[in-house]
Write a protein that holds these residues in place. Structure first.
Motif, mmCIF file in Angstrom:
data_model
loop_
_atom_site.group_PDB
_atom_site.id
_atom_site.type_symbol
_atom_site.label_atom_id
_atom_site.label_comp_id
_atom_site.label_asym_id
_atom_site.label_seq_id
_atom_site.Cartn_x
_atom_site.Cartn_y
_atom_site.Cartn_z
ATOM 1 N N UNK A 157 82.802 85.897 36.636
ATOM 2 C CA UNK A 157 81.863 85.598 37.710
ATOM 3 C C UNK A 157 81.376 84.163 37.603
ATOM 4 N N UNK A 158 81.549 83.406 38.673
ATOM 5 C CA UNK A 158 81.185 81.988 38.681
ATOM 6 C C UNK A 158 81.472 81.413 40.062
ATOM 7 N N UNK A 159 81.013 80.204 40.265
ATOM 8 C CA UNK A 159 81.474 79.410 41.404
ATOM 9 C C UNK A 159 82.720 78.659 40.946
ATOM 10 N N UNK A 160 83.776 78.783 41.711
ATOM 11 C CA UNK A 160 85.048 78.160 41.372
ATOM 12 C C UNK A 160 85.254 76.916 42.239
ATOM 13 N N UNK A 161 85.613 75.826 41.583
ATOM 14 C CA UNK A 161 85.815 74.548 42.245
ATOM 15 C C UNK A 161 87.252 74.090 42.072
ATOM 16 N N UNK A 162 87.828 73.566 43.134
ATOM 17 C CA UNK A 162 89.105 72.892 42.988
ATOM 18 C C UNK A 162 88.858 71.384 42.920
ATOM 19 N N UNK A 163 89.772 70.708 42.271
ATOM 20 C CA UNK A 163 89.622 69.276 42.076
ATOM 21 C C UNK A 163 90.983 68.606 42.083
ATOM 22 N N UNK A 164 90.995 67.333 42.422
ATOM 23 C CA UNK A 164 92.246 66.580 42.520
ATOM 24 C C UNK A 164 92.168 65.326 41.660
ATOM 25 N N UNK A 165 93.259 65.061 40.977
ATOM 26 C CA UNK A 165 93.359 63.930 40.068
ATOM 27 C C UNK A 165 94.545 63.091 40.511
ATOM 28 N N UNK A 166 94.290 61.795 40.747
ATOM 29 C CA UNK A 166 95.294 60.956 41.385
ATOM 30 C C UNK A 166 96.237 60.310 40.391
ATOM 31 N N UNK A 167 97.517 60.722 40.432
ATOM 32 C CA UNK A 167 98.592 60.029 39.719
ATOM 33 C C UNK A 167 98.534 60.072 38.198
ATOM 34 N N UNK A 168 97.714 60.932 37.627
ATOM 35 C CA UNK A 168 97.708 61.114 36.182
ATOM 36 C C UNK A 168 97.685 62.608 35.891
ATOM 37 N N UNK A 203 89.233 62.928 40.587
ATOM 38 C CA UNK A 203 88.707 61.992 41.576
ATOM 39 C C UNK A 203 87.959 62.676 42.718
ATOM 40 N N UNK A 204 88.373 63.873 43.054
ATOM 41 C CA UNK A 204 87.817 64.553 44.225
ATOM 42 C C UNK A 204 87.549 66.023 43.883
ATOM 43 N N UNK A 205 86.488 66.551 44.494
ATOM 44 C CA UNK A 205 86.079 67.933 44.249
ATOM 45 C C UNK A 205 85.812 68.653 45.564
ATOM 46 N N UNK A 206 86.128 69.934 45.564
ATOM 47 C CA UNK A 206 85.775 70.775 46.690
ATOM 48 C C UNK A 206 84.359 71.311 46.550
ATOM 49 N N UNK A 207 83.943 72.101 47.504
ATOM 50 C CA UNK A 207 82.557 72.552 47.562
ATOM 51 C C UNK A 207 82.301 73.814 46.736
ATOM 52 N N UNK A 208 83.319 74.480 46.298
ATOM 53 C CA UNK A 208 83.155 75.683 45.494
ATOM 54 C C UNK A 208 83.201 76.953 46.309
ATOM 55 N N UNK A 209 83.679 78.007 45.667
ATOM 56 C CA UNK A 209 83.715 79.330 46.294
ATOM 57 C C UNK A 209 83.253 80.345 45.249
ATOM 58 N N UNK A 210 82.391 81.249 45.660
ATOM 59 C CA UNK A 210 81.779 82.197 44.730
ATOM 60 C C UNK A 210 82.709 83.367 44.452
ATOM 61 N N UNK A 211 82.873 83.652 43.176
ATOM 62 C CA UNK A 211 83.603 84.850 42.738
ATOM 63 C C UNK A 211 82.630 85.708 41.941
ATOM 64 N N UNK A 212 82.480 86.948 42.351
ATOM 65 C CA UNK A 212 81.598 87.887 41.663
ATOM 66 C C UNK A 212 82.392 89.127 41.293
ATOM 67 N N UNK A 213 82.384 89.438 40.004
ATOM 68 C CA UNK A 213 83.116 90.595 39.509
ATOM 69 C C UNK A 213 82.104 91.611 38.997
ATOM 70 N N UNK A 214 82.094 92.774 39.594
ATOM 71 C CA UNK A 214 81.147 93.811 39.189
ATOM 72 C C UNK A 214 81.779 94.724 38.148
ATOM 73 N N UNK A 215 80.930 95.240 37.279
ATOM 74 C CA UNK A 215 81.436 96.112 36.207
ATOM 75 C C UNK A 215 81.459 97.567 36.639
#
Length: 123
Positions: free
Chosen positions: A90-101, A111-123
């Motif tokens: 359970x967390x907010x998941x972010x994608x990110x981009x790294x240029x040429x390395x 270098x760049x980040x997205x806004x995040x998407x919430x993932x919630x896992x219930x027990x």
């Protein structure tokens, strides 16, 4: 450059989700793409990354063998398939981009980040 993450939601433990991240504004194929997550009260942590060619991937020990990162350059999209989900995922998941390395574990080198998407896992 803009990153748009989606696919989060509420799922029971043992279930699956697939996150997507679309990048726009530049040539997607030259970016290393990564996924990070941040749980409440915790620091952001590395989850997975994939090189621009798709030939190299890295995973954190906590998700290895459960999560799979992939990319489809034609659609400028990176995916994170998450199986056997646990409450501790359970967390907010972010994608990110790294240029040429390829320094996948280092959040500060993305270098760049997205806004995040919430993932919630219930027990």
């Amino acid at each position: 450059v803009q990153l748009q993450a989606s696919g989060g939601g509420l799922v029971q433990a043992g279930g699956s989700l697939r996150l997507s991240c679309v990048i726009s504004g530049r040539t997607f194929s030259r970016y290393t793409m990564g996924w990070f997550r941040q749980a409440p009260g915790k620091e952001r942590e590395f989850v997975a990354a994939i090189s621009w060619s798709g030939g190299a991937t890295n995973y954190s020990d906590s998700v290895k063998d459960r999560f799979t990162i992939s990319r489809y350059n034609v659609k400028n999209t990176v995916y994170l398939q998450m199986n056997s989900l646990k409450p501790e995922d359970t967390a907010v998941y972010y994608c990110a981009a790294q240029n040429n390395i390829y320094y996948p574990l280092h959040a500060g080198l993305y270098d760049y980040w997205g806004q995040g998407t919430q993932v919630t896992v219930s027990s």
